[in-house]
Structures are given as structure tokens and as C-alpha cells.
Motif scaffolding. Structure first.
Motif, PDB file in Angstrom:
ATOM      1  N   LYS A 107      39.316  21.812  10.724  1.00  0.00           N
ATOM      2  CA  LYS A 107      40.252  22.901   9.755  1.00  0.00           C
ATOM      3  C   LYS A 107      40.002  22.931   8.513  1.00  0.00           C
ATOM      4  O   LYS A 107      40.658  23.572   7.587  1.00  0.00           O
ATOM      5  N   THR A 108      38.443  23.275   8.056  1.00  0.00           N
ATOM      6  CA  THR A 108      37.912  23.490   6.950  1.00  0.00           C
ATOM      7  C   THR A 108      36.768  24.371   6.945  1.00  0.00           C
ATOM      8  O   THR A 108      36.084  24.182   8.033  1.00  0.00           O
ATOM      9  N   ALA A 109      36.507  25.047   5.619  1.00  0.00           N
ATOM     10  CA  ALA A 109      35.288  26.037   5.831  1.00  0.00           C
ATOM     11  C   ALA A 109      34.068  24.980   5.588  1.00  0.00           C
ATOM     12  O   ALA A 109      34.129  23.992   5.201  1.00  0.00           O
ATOM     13  N   SER A 110      33.021  25.516   6.164  1.00  0.00           N
ATOM     14  CA  SER A 110      31.665  24.934   6.092  1.00  0.00           C
ATOM     15  C   SER A 110      31.266  24.940   4.644  1.00  0.00           C
ATOM     16  O   SER A 110      30.414  23.938   4.126  1.00  0.00           O
ATOM     17  N   ASN A 111      31.593  25.592   3.721  1.00  0.00           N
ATOM     18  CA  ASN A 111      31.172  25.502   2.446  1.00  0.00           C
ATOM     19  C   ASN A 111      32.337  24.777   1.623  1.00  0.00           C
ATOM     20  O   ASN A 111      32.196  24.783   0.156  1.00  0.00           O
ATOM     21  N   ASP A 140      30.422  30.942   4.233  1.00  0.00           N
ATOM     22  CA  ASP A 140      30.851  30.390   5.458  1.00  0.00           C
ATOM     23  C   ASP A 140      31.083  31.522   6.219  1.00  0.00           C
ATOM     24  O   ASP A 140      31.655  32.562   6.159  1.00  0.00           O
ATOM     25  N   ILE A 141      30.148  31.562   7.577  1.00  0.00           N
ATOM     26  CA  ILE A 141      30.032  32.330   8.403  1.00  0.00           C
ATOM     27  C   ILE A 141      31.280  32.819   9.052  1.00  0.00           C
ATOM     28  O   ILE A 141      31.471  33.989   9.555  1.00  0.00           O
ATOM     29  N   VAL A 142      32.335  31.974   9.347  1.00  0.00           N
ATOM     30  CA  VAL A 142      33.697  32.246   9.855  1.00  0.00           C
ATOM     31  C   VAL A 142      34.189  33.157   9.258  1.00  0.00           C
ATOM     32  O   VAL A 142      35.036  34.147   9.491  1.00  0.00           O
ATOM     33  N   GLU A 143      34.345  32.931   7.724  1.00  0.00           N
ATOM     34  CA  GLU A 143      35.003  33.652   6.763  1.00  0.00           C
ATOM     35  C   GLU A 143      34.348  35.100   6.780  1.00  0.00           C
ATOM     36  O   GLU A 143      35.183  36.238   6.523  1.00  0.00           O
ATOM     37  N   LYS A 198      33.424  23.634  12.427  1.00  0.00           N
ATOM     38  CA  LYS A 198      34.091  22.820  11.398  1.00  0.00           C
ATOM     39  C   LYS A 198      35.511  23.130  11.204  1.00  0.00           C
ATOM     40  O   LYS A 198      36.604  22.642  10.976  1.00  0.00           O
ATOM     41  N   TRP A 199      35.682  24.701  11.321  1.00  0.00           N
ATOM     42  CA  TRP A 199      36.984  25.123  11.205  1.00  0.00           C
ATOM     43  C   TRP A 199      37.881  24.912  12.244  1.00  0.00           C
ATOM     44  O   TRP A 199      39.288  24.678  12.167  1.00  0.00           O
TER      45      TRP A 199
END
Lengths: 176, 420
Positions: free
Chosen positions: B410-414, B319-322, B405-406
């Protein structure tokens, strides 16, 4: 989890006038570091000498800093201002085996969280804590330059790379 | 790099080691600098500044002692090439530094190595002792009249000390705070004396340049990016490691999918940061089928840059945000605190990422992060601020769905909602 000691920056610096004493061999080693730099630039040896203090005293403590200030003809605050900038200098005692786990991106995506959980649950401490017997400290650190052999950790100055939980078990066993 | 006992002086000499030094010592110093200019060698630490030009900035008539400083701090996430050079080929680094010393009129060199690389400092100290014993360091080197010595110096865990002026502050025993430029280190560096600061890979290339001649070495690469380059590859590839390729190698997709063995577990490529963490992240669409040449010009045209050459390859499970949060935590931790935009900005960005990870992100957070990045980029005292801003700016631009998505669902793409 067992009771443990946090290892964050100390709240007790600059409170002691005690000056540490070192053997003639250690003082000689310190002089060898100083000799690398121009005579009027002995402050350049400060970081290498802080490593010597840490090795000899277990951490960078007040008496050790007081010694360095005298040895390099610096103010005590000069020594502290440099020492507290660098993450490798421990401002509190750490365990005999200081386990530093890399938490940066390549290690993170290659399995660091599982390795950290495994080590911490085995030792009964959280990252940043020392076991009750003073044997182990676990610290999360930023990139140690082993990205191609991630995940990794450093114990003392030894690199342990391509970690698996099985490999970690063997390494910890060897630490005993 | 894989020659058995290549770290020893004997084996290095058996393979032609120190021949370049002998050749250079018979050349006029200005001619040595000219060869380096002809080679189109650009600094391999990340900034890519032309090395010969940097050397030519050192004032020839300065009465002060001149210094050659090797930047072996190597703390950029994804970058681990200099380790291998020092471990397996320490004499090539020393030879490059001595040649630089001859070219610049220097009598003293320092190798500034991150403190965690203690085992490498030991390797370099042994190599230095061997070189001294053989008359390759010290007084009147090989009867040339050059007096030069080299010492290792230990850092202590601060990424900022890879920035050349912060490195010099640290070398003088201070906090690793960057210094205002100008004056540039070539004029006023360590101890306010003329100083050239070069990366390990840069200095290690110098003996090859002198042996081959600058033009021949340049032709190994492209016109503007001469020679070869080491790329350190990590992440989700089958064969991570250090690869030496000609500059301009085509193409980046082939490199990842063939040379590096492709993506682990047969998964899809999602993203790649090609130059260490402080360059723009690329999505698969910028790489696959695009024939991206691996050199300064090619990677910039494709939307990123060479940087230190640290490839971090990520598959579809990331997940790119993470992952961007992870890098932002790095920059927050490593900000030296000297200037407000970087110190406060990186802290604020981590707070926003934490909020997002906890499921409390707001749709406007992406724009807020871009605004904060705008107030760091180009406004911080040194390039660390830019390095902190670029991953976030490019991640939001190249992976908008991961952020959406986040911020909305409120969830991760993965599918994982736990913090990375």
C-alpha cells in the motif's frame, strides 16, 4: 480559503431567448471566418466563432449561442452540442485572468504540484474556482504541448513555461 | 530551425525557400507523388503510414474539390515538435502544403491547430498573408495554373481531434467524434470530398524531399524509415528540447545519456516513453546496453514504437503506478464518449487507480486492469482506446515491483504515498 465559484459545466443552458448583439466590426470579423469555408458549409466556422463569442461575452452564454444559431442558420442545440464538447469553451464566467495549469505527466513530474499549491494558496482558492473579486480562475488542464519547458501554465492565451514559484510570483504581480 | 527571423518570407527565401515549389510545379503531379514514395517518408503524427502511398489513394478523376489538411492539433503528452516548426519555419509548412496541393489536384488547404496554440495561429496567418501577397497562394501560383489557398482553422481543446477523422468532424463544426473507415479520408474526407490529412512535420519534410530528390532524402535514414525525425524530449534530462536525428540513429541510450545531457541530478534512468504517451513504456533494462536504433523497426523490436517521437524520460524517483495513473486520467478526460469500451473502460481504470492511491488496492487489481485493457484494446471505435490501454499494459509488465508495492504494501515505490 475564501468563498469561490466553481467553474464546471453550467446547469442553466437553454433557458434564455435573449439574443446577443455585437458591433459591426465584430460581425465583420465573424463574416471573415465564415468566408474561409465553402458557402454551403458555414457550420465549419462554428468553433472559431464560439471563440469570438467567448472573447466578447467573457464566456459562452445563452444570448451568444442564440446569436450564433441565427448567424449560421443552425438550431440552438446544434451550437450547444458542439460547444459543450470542447474544454476551451467556458460554460460559466471565469476570472479576468484564467490560469490554466497543465497537470499531465511531464509537467507533473517536473514540479506542477508545487506550482499549483503555490498559486492556489496565494489566491485563496482551489483548482476549479474563481476568486471572490472575479479576478482569477484556476483550472487544471491536460497537456498543453509544453512538455520540454515543464512545468507550465497558460493565462488567457499566453504560455508561461519553465515555472518556478518565484517566476509565478512575478507573473501574478504583472496580472494586477 | 534557429535562423534569425526564419519565420519571415524574406529570410525563408534567402535560404532557398520556395525553390522546391518552383521545381515541383515543373514536374507532373504523379512524379511528385513518386518522389515522396521514393523518400520512404512515413507520417510523423504517430501512425507512421507511408505518405506517398496515402497521397496515391486520392482519386485522380474525382470531380469534387480536393483538400489538403494539415494536422497541427499536437495534443499527445510529451509531444511539442510541431510547435517549433510552425513558430520558426511556417513557410516550410506552407510550401509543403502547396506542393501537396499540386500533386493531388487540390485547391484548398486547411491547417487545423489546437486552440491553445493561438500564438501559432497568428504566426501562420501572417505567413499565409505574406505568401498570398507574393503570389505563392491564390490564382495561378507562379504561373503554373495551380489555384490554391490555405486557411487556418482553430480547434478548442480536445485531444481526440488529432485523430484524422475526428479532426474532420471538428473541421466541419461538429463534436470531434471519429468516423468509421472505410471510406478513408483520401476518398471521402472533409465535406465528403477527397482529403489528405498529414502532420506538420510530414508536410514540412516535403520541400526537402523535392529539393534533394526522394532517394537522397531516404538515404538520410534507413531503407524503410527514410529521412530525419524530430524527437521532443521532456522529463528528467539535463537538456530537454526538440532534436532532429537521422532515422535509425543508434542508439537510444546514447541519445538520452549524451545528446540530452543525461539524467538530471546524476540520478538513474528508470523509464522512458519514446513516442508520446500512447506507446509502450520502456524500463532502463530495455534501453541501457541494448543499442536500440531510433526508427520504426528498431523501437518496435525493443518493445515500444516511434509514435509521435515524444520522449518522456523518468528517473528513479518516479513511481510508475502514479505516472500511469496520470496518463490514464488524461485518456479518461480526452475520451470523446462515442464508444462504450473507451468511455467506460477509461473511467473504470481511473477508479481503480484512485483506489490504489488511497491505499485500498487489492493484489488482484493488476490483473483486473489488464482484463479491462483487453476489453478496450482493438475494441474501441478509434485508436484512442488502444492508446489508453498500452501505457497500463506495458507498465504492469515492465514495472511489476512498483505495482506489487502498492497492491501489497500500500505504498509507492518512491516512498511517497500521496497521490501524484
Amino acid at each position: 480559503m475564501a468563498a469561490a465559484t466553481p467553474t464546471s459545466y453550467t446547469d442553466k443552458i437553454l433557458v434564455s431567448d435573449e439574443v446577443a448583439e455585437f458591433s459591426a466590426a465584430v460581425v465583420e470579423e465573424m463574416k471573415m471566418h465564415v468566408a474561409k469555408y465553402p458557402a454551403e458549409r458555414s457550420r465549419s466556422a462554428l468553433i472559431p466563432l464560439l471563440f469570438v463569442i467567448q472573447r466578447e461575452r467573457g464566456w459562452v452564454d445563452n444570448p451568444g449561442v442564440n446569436f450564433l444559431a441565427k448567424f449560421l442558420n443552425l438550431e440552438v442545440t446544434d451550437v450547444w452540442e458542439t460547444a459543450t464538447f470542447y474544454s476551451m469553451f467556458n460554460m460559466r464566467p471565469v476570472g479576468r485572468h484564467h490560469i490554466q495549469i497543465c497537470k499531465t505527466l511531464s509537467c507533473k513530474i517536473m514540479g506542477e504540484p508545487e506550482i499549483t499549491d503555490h498559486i492556489c494558496s496565494k489566491l485563496g482558492i482551489h483548482p476549479g474556482e474563481t476568486t471572490e473579486d472575479g479576478k482569477y480562475t484556476v483550472t487544471m488542464v491536460e497537456c498543453l504541448g509544453s512538455c520540454g519547458t515543464a512545468p507550465m501554465m497558460q493565462i488567457g492565451f499566453d504560455y508561461h513555461e519553465d515555472l518556478t514559484t518565484e517566476k509565478v510570483d512575478k507573473i501574478l504581480e504583472a496580472c494586477k | 530551425m534557429h535562423v534569425k527571423d526564419g519565420h519571415t518570407l524574406k529570410v525563408y527565401r534567402d535560404h532557398g525557400g520556395y525553390k522546391a515549389l518552383e521545381k515541383a510545379l515543373k514536374m507532373a503531379p504523379a512524379d511528385v507523388i513518386d518522389e515522396v514514395k521514393k523518400s520512404a517518408l512515413r507520417g510523423r503524427g504517430g501512425a507512421g503510414f507511408p505518405t506517398g502511398m496515402k497521397w496515391s489513394f486520392v482519386p485522380k478523376d474525382s470531380p469534387k474539390v480536393k483538400y489538403v489538411v494539415c494536422n497541427a492539433d499536437e495534443s499527445e503528452p510529451g509531444t511539442f515538435k510541431d510547435r517549433y516548426l510552425m513558430e520558426r519555419d511556417p513557410h516550410a509548412l506552407l510550401e509543403g502544403m502547396i506542393i501537396a496541393g499540386w500533386a493531388l489536384g487540390s485547391t484548398t488547404g486547411f491547417i487545423y491547430t489546437r486552440g491553445e496554440y493561438k500564438y501559432l495561429i497568428d504566426v501562420m496567418d501572417v505567413a499565409i498573408a505574406e505568401a498570398r501577397e507574393a503570389g505563392l497562394l491564390g490564382k495561378n501560383i507562379l504561373g503554373s495554373g495551380l489555384d490554391m489557398d490555405i486557411h487556418t482553422h482553430t480547434g478548442a481543446g480536445a485531444y481526440i481531434c488529432g485523430e484524422e477523422t475526428a479532426l474532420l468532424s471538428s473541421l466541419e463544426g461538429h463534436r470531434g467524434h471519429p468516423r468509421l473507415k472505410p471510406p478513408f479520408p483520401a476518398v471521402e474526407g472533409v465535406y465528403a470530398s477527397p482529403t489528405v490529412v498529414n502532420n506538420v512535420e510530414t508536410l514540412t519534410a516535403v520541400p526537402q524531399i523535392i529539393n534533394m530528390g526522394g532517394e537522397a532524402w531516404q538515404k538520410l535514414g534507413t531503407e524503410k524509415s527514410g529521412g530525419t525525425k524530430l524527437w521532443s524530449v521532456s522529463g528528467h534530462v539535463n537538456k530537454p528540447g526538440v532534436y532532429e536525428l537521422p532515422m535509425g540513429y543508434a542508439d537510444m541510450e546514447k541519445f538520452i545519456m549524451e545528446d540530452c545531457g543525461g539524467i538530471r541530478g546524476g540520478k538513474k534512468l528508470k523509464a522512458c516513453i519514446p513516442g508520446g504517451s500512447s506507446v509502450y513504456i520502456m524500463n532502463a533494462g530495455q534501453i541501457v546496453g541494448k543499442n536500440v536504433p531510433m526508427d520504426y523497426e528498431g523501437l518496435v523490436a525493443a518493445g515500444s514504437s516511434v509514435g509521435s517521437g515524444g520522449f518522456i524520460v523518468m528517473d528513479e524517483t518516479v513511481d510508475i503506478v502514479e505516472s500511469t495513473k496520470n496518463l490514464t486520467e488524461f485518456y479518461k478526460h480526452e475520451s470523446c464518449g462515442w464508444c462504450t469500451p473507451c468511455r467506460e473502460g477509461t473511467d473504470w481504470l481511473v477508479k481503480i487507480f484512485n483506489r490504489i492511491s488511497e491505499g485500498s488496492g487489492r493484489p488482484e487489481d493488476a490483473q483486473l486492469m489488464l482484463d479491462i485493457c483487453d476489453n478496450i484494446e482493438g475494441k474501441s471505435f478509434c485508436p484512442l482506446g488502444d492508446a489508453a490501454a498500452w501505457p497500463i499494459q506495458s507498465a504492469i509488465k515492465q514495472f511489476p515491483d512498483d505495482f506489487k508495492k502498492w497492491l501489497v504494501d500500500k505504498t509507492a515505490s518512491n516512498g511517497v504515498t500521496a497521490n501524484i
